[in-house]
Every structure is written in structure tokens, then in C-alpha cells.
Design an enzyme around this catalytic site. Sequence first.
Site, short mmCIF file in Angstrom:
data_model
loop_
_atom_site.label_atom_id
_atom_site.label_comp_id
_atom_site.label_asym_id
_atom_site.label_seq_id
_atom_site.Cartn_x
_atom_site.Cartn_y
_atom_site.Cartn_z
N HIS A 123 -7.80 5.89 -6.72
CA HIS A 123 -9.09 5.31 -7.09
C HIS A 123 -9.37 4.04 -6.28
O HIS A 123 -10.44 3.89 -5.66
CB HIS A 123 -9.10 4.99 -8.58
CG HIS A 123 -10.37 4.36 -9.06
ND1 HIS A 123 -11.40 5.07 -9.64
CD2 HIS A 123 -10.80 3.06 -9.05
CE1 HIS A 123 -12.39 4.26 -9.94
NE2 HIS A 123 -12.06 3.02 -9.61
N GLU A 124 -8.42 3.13 -6.28
CA GLU A 124 -8.62 1.87 -5.57
C GLU A 124 -8.64 2.08 -4.05
O GLU A 124 -9.33 1.35 -3.33
CB GLU A 124 -7.52 0.87 -5.95
CG GLU A 124 -7.47 0.54 -7.45
CD GLU A 124 -8.79 0.03 -8.00
OE1 GLU A 124 -9.59 -0.54 -7.22
OE2 GLU A 124 -9.02 0.20 -9.20
N HIS B 46 -12.15 2.70 -2.99
CA HIS B 46 -12.89 1.44 -2.82
C HIS B 46 -12.49 0.75 -1.51
O HIS B 46 -13.34 0.27 -0.76
CB HIS B 46 -12.59 0.48 -3.98
CG HIS B 46 -13.15 0.93 -5.30
ND1 HIS B 46 -14.43 1.38 -5.45
CD2 HIS B 46 -12.59 0.93 -6.54
CE1 HIS B 46 -14.64 1.67 -6.72
NE2 HIS B 46 -13.54 1.41 -7.41
#
Length: 377
Positions: free
Chosen positions: A29-30, A33
Amino acid sequence: MAYLADVLHFILGYIVPFLLVLTLIVFVHEMGHYLVGRWSGIRILAFSVGFGPELLGYTDKRGTRWKVCAIPLGGYVKFFGDEDPASVPDYSRLDQYSTEDRGRTFLGAKLWKRAATVAAGPIANFILAIAIFAVLFAIYGKPVADPVVAEVKENSAAAQAGVLPGDLLVSIDGTPVTTFDDVRRYVSVRPETPITIQIKRKGELLDLPMVPERTEITDQFGNKMELGIIGILTNQETGNFRLQHFGPIEAVGQGVIESWHIVTGTFNYLANLVTGRMKADQLGGPIRVAQASGQMATIGVAAVLQLAAVLSVSIGLLNLMPVPVLDGGHLMFYAVEAIRGKPVGPGAQDIAFRIGFAMVLMLMVFATWNDISSLLG
């Protein structure tokens, strides 16, 4: 000695699988980003798996601090110009930056780049889930059974509607079904909701209306859950149980379908929650996830990976909810900015973030309470 053995079993059987699954999901997920933010020219100060005190880490040549922190319940990417890990802009310092530095802050990036950077986290979770499902289907195959009824339980919704052993299930509410699992999946999230099942019997198509019963079932690990049940069963002889194998491209397509089923199932559950057809005690938190991780670990690696895929979709979907603090809340602000032609004011954003944080905190407390109640029950 027995006490130490129990503690070791708990750590290895529950905590370790839980941390492995959660770390994988958070990292991906990170990373979504991070990659899109870096591609957008935004300077990244920190990439963290976990919150709180740093346990270990290093700083790369770009000045990004990569670290693992003590509280392994999430993570964050902190961008240049952010006030905190929740990506709340530090408006008080923005005017102090040079033109070049301001262009490298998150707030200084173009609107579409900010939106893409924020959306990349949940999208990465969906991609991870699709990839896991694709690998599992390509390697292990997908268990399927023909949608043919072998047994109808007495006094069940199906029995009252006139379903008979040997009936071929063709569609539900106009949606074609090709496997018995298609029927189970559709019915399970629609307790006490009128449906119409089309069957084929001796070459004749019949439409049979019925209402799935809300039923509490217990799985092989003793976990209780409520589902919609119509009371039909199949077996090896009637359903022709088999493993359906897929090539790489087909497996990816099946991964997309499987992930989409989780998304629609989540929305159906929320709709049932609002209408009172299902209870909120099925909302689980970290304790239940740890328990499920340990239970899946007893089955094998494939089961753990499947759980990781389900959780990855769920976390991606949760983060897209239009709640300030979550990614969806940021995207909501960007949508308003696109319509207004200017950002939402700092004061309004601050109030919204506080409300969003309170909402997320209350949800976590409620889910944890459900976890504890489930264990005690």
C-alpha cells in the site's frame, strides 16, 4: 515449561503469520504512494512500516528514511511539506520554502499528481490481491462444482419454493451462474432478501422465488457468522467436484473477478448492516485478523496467501472511503478543489481531519470490542 510452550505456540502460530500478512499489505500500500509520489517529483521524507518509536531503519541517497516502527498496525509515507504522517499539509511553513522547494512539496504538486499519489495506495492493494489470486489459480487451480442440486433440506427456503434434487441452477435474479459457488456467494450476502432462482428441470426453465434465511453457521475453526441460506447441497457425484486450471492471462482475469466479488460482498454486507439484515458483530479488528492468520497457517501457505488477498482488497476499499484522514478523504478534498478551482481552506480541513480521526478511532475500538467479545463468547 508448558506455559512457555503455549506462549511460543501463540507467537509462532498467530503473531508471526499476522505480522507477515499485515506487513506485506501495508508495504505494498505505502509503496504505491511512494512510487507515484516519486514519479510526480514530490520529495519523500519517510517510508515507515508501523507507527511509534523506530526499531530499525536507514536513510537512502535521496534523503528518504526507510524504517520499521514498534507498533505494526499500519504504516505511512511522509511527504515534504506534510505536518504529520497523515499527509496533513503544513500551511504555516509553506510560504517559507523557496520556489524550487515548494514545487517538491506534496501541496505544491499539481492536483492530478496529488490525486494519483493518494489513489496509488489502495490501487496497489487491489493489484496485490489480483496478483495473489492469479498465482494461486495458476499453481493450485480453482475448486469448482457444477450448479446441480444433490439435496434439498426439509422446510428450507428452497424446499418451500419447489427446488428438487437434480435441478440445474441457471441464474439468480437474471445473473447467470456457472458453478455451485456462484450460488453460495450470491445467496450468502442476501439474508431475508427476496430472490428468484431460475432452474432447468427436464429441459424446462422454471423461475422459483424464495427468501434466503438468515442463519448462524460455525466454520471448521469454531468461528460463528451469519449468512443467507436457502438449504441446497451438492456432492462429488452430482456436482462433479474438480480443480479448474488457468493459464497466466486467464488466471489474472480470474484474480480480477475474485477481487471484485470481495468488493461487492463488502458493499452488500454494509447494505445489510444498515437495513438490519446482518449484525455489526461481524466487523473484526486486529485480534480477529491475527486469529484468522493463525488458523489459515494451520492449513498451509496457500490459505495464508488467500487471506492476505482478501485483506488487501478490504484495506484498499476501506482506504477509499470518503473519510478525512483516509485516502478517500483526501480524494474527496481534491474533488472539491477541482470543482471550486481552489483548495479547501486550512481551517475546514483541520476540523474535517479531526472528525475523520475520531470516526476511524471509534471504528477501531468497536472492531476490537467485537474481537474481544468473540473470544470471550
